[in-house]
Design an enzyme around this catalytic site. Structure first.
Site, short mmCIF file in Angstrom:
data_model
loop_
_atom_site.label_atom_id
_atom_site.label_comp_id
_atom_site.label_asym_id
_atom_site.label_seq_id
_atom_site.Cartn_x
_atom_site.Cartn_y
_atom_site.Cartn_z
N GLU A 197 -9.23 5.21 9.69
CA GLU A 197 -7.85 4.82 10.03
C GLU A 197 -7.04 5.90 10.73
O GLU A 197 -6.26 5.62 11.63
CB GLU A 197 -7.09 4.36 8.77
CG GLU A 197 -7.53 3.01 8.23
CD GLU A 197 -8.51 3.11 7.08
OE1 GLU A 197 -9.28 4.10 7.05
OE2 GLU A 197 -8.51 2.22 6.22
N GLY B 225 -10.61 -0.79 6.01
CA GLY B 225 -10.33 -1.81 5.00
C GLY B 225 -11.59 -2.34 4.33
O GLY B 225 -11.52 -2.85 3.21
N ALA C 96 -9.84 -3.58 8.90
CA ALA C 96 -8.80 -4.55 9.24
C ALA C 96 -8.99 -4.91 10.71
O ALA C 96 -9.64 -4.18 11.47
CB ALA C 96 -7.43 -3.94 9.02
N GLU D 119 -12.37 0.09 1.67
CA GLU D 119 -11.33 -0.08 0.65
C GLU D 119 -11.55 -1.33 -0.19
O GLU D 119 -11.29 -1.34 -1.39
CB GLU D 119 -9.95 -0.07 1.34
CG GLU D 119 -9.65 1.29 1.93
CD GLU D 119 -8.47 1.29 2.88
OE1 GLU D 119 -8.56 0.62 3.93
OE2 GLU D 119 -7.46 1.95 2.60
#
Ligand code: DAK
Length: 258
Positions: free
Chosen positions: A132, A109, A64, A112
């Site tokens: 994270e 992310g 992200a 993911e």
């Protein structure tokens, strides 16, 4: 679309995340574009396999966008979570087969996003991880759930708590990626896999996908019941009749259902 390229040819869609400024990091704009792109693709009958990759060699997706998140308040954080959840769920549930071509860093992310695909093929130079917790958040784009389902609870906890990055071979060893290939062969290998999938009955594959996805989230007896229902449904198709008849008549099948 500013950060995503979509090319469709011969039943295969190639979605390329292209945000060179921050190696393909997912900001809200990119997440919105992905969500809209997946919404379009799931309704397209001319697309049966979706390949997802990152532009350039460095990154699939570097996570992200940290520069966007650093000052995000809880309400905006929730909105971002809902947006990502919709994008990732659409990707996971679309009737087409989805293949992540992991060409470089797939962190946070990015890892993911790859995990929300059906199949992951990694370049030998790829690096994966869930950093994270090192940023004092948790793997919140489904990482705590999908990683544990793919590699088991113990390994998911180790990767999440240490934030260790792993190379493609280690990712393959623990089952995080299906296969590792030379970086120059990555897209060709994914296309070749896509073509093998395209030669099978797409409607049957979509039923198998739905059975695996829903079955994994329930107990064995309910999963088997769902499988039986979908198995029965496959008997209602033109392709089932044609596929079996073609086998018996020793000729290629003309498959049309999707
Ligand atoms: N976000 C923003 N900018 C990034 C970035 C990222 N994730 N990754 C890299 N950049 C930027 C760098 O700051 C740098 O910017 P400039 O200095 O040029 O302005 C530029 O991209 C190039 O990066 P590097 O100079 O660092 O390049 P290197 O080749 O040396 O290293 C790298 C590449 C990808 C290994 C490194 O940049 C890196 O470690 N990046 C961060 C990786 C990371 O920690 N990713 C996880 C992000 S956290 C949520 C749920 C989940 C999440 C968020 C919200 N909700 C439920 C709301 C998920 C969070 C994450 O993914």
């Amino acid at each position: 679309m500013n950060n995503i390229k979509l090319e469709v040819a011969n039943g295969i869609a190639l979605v390329t995340i292209d945000r060179p400024k921050a190696p393909n990091a997912l900001n809200s704009e990119t997440l919105t574009e992905l969500k809209n792109c997946f919404a379009e693709l799931e309704g397209r009958k001319d697309v049966r396999v979706v390949l997802l990759t990152g532009s350039r060699e460095k990154a699939f997706v570097a996570g992200a966008d940290i520069s966007e998140m650093v000052n995000t308040e809880p309400a905006a954080g929730r909105a971002m979570a809902l947006l990502a959840d919709e994008a990732f769920s659409r990707l996971e549930k679309m009737p087409q087969v989805t293949i992540a071509a992991v060409n470089g860093y797939a962190l946070g992310g990015g890892c993911e996003l790859a995990m929300a695909c059906d199949i992951r093929v990694a370049a030998e130079s790829a690096v994966l991880g869930q950093p994270e917790c090192g940023l004092e958040i948790l793997p919140g784009f489904g990482g705590t759930q999908r990683l544990a389902r793919l590699v088991g609870k113990g390994r998911a906890k180790e990767l999440s708590f240490t934030c260790d990055r792993i190379d493609a071979q280690e990712a393959h060893r623990i089952g995080l990626v299906n296969k590792v290939v030379a970086k120059d062969a990555l897209l060709a290998e994914c296309r070749s896999m896509a073509e093998r999938i395209l030669s099978k009955g797409s409607y049957a594959i979509s039923l198998a996908k739905a059975s695996i996805e829903s079955g994994m989230d329930t107990d064995l007896a309910s999963g088997l019941e769902l499988e039986a229902i979908n198995f029965g449904l496959s008997f209602a198709t033109h392709d089932k009749k044609e596929g079996m008849t073609a086998f018996l008549e020793k000729r290629p099948a003309q498959l049309t259902d999707f």
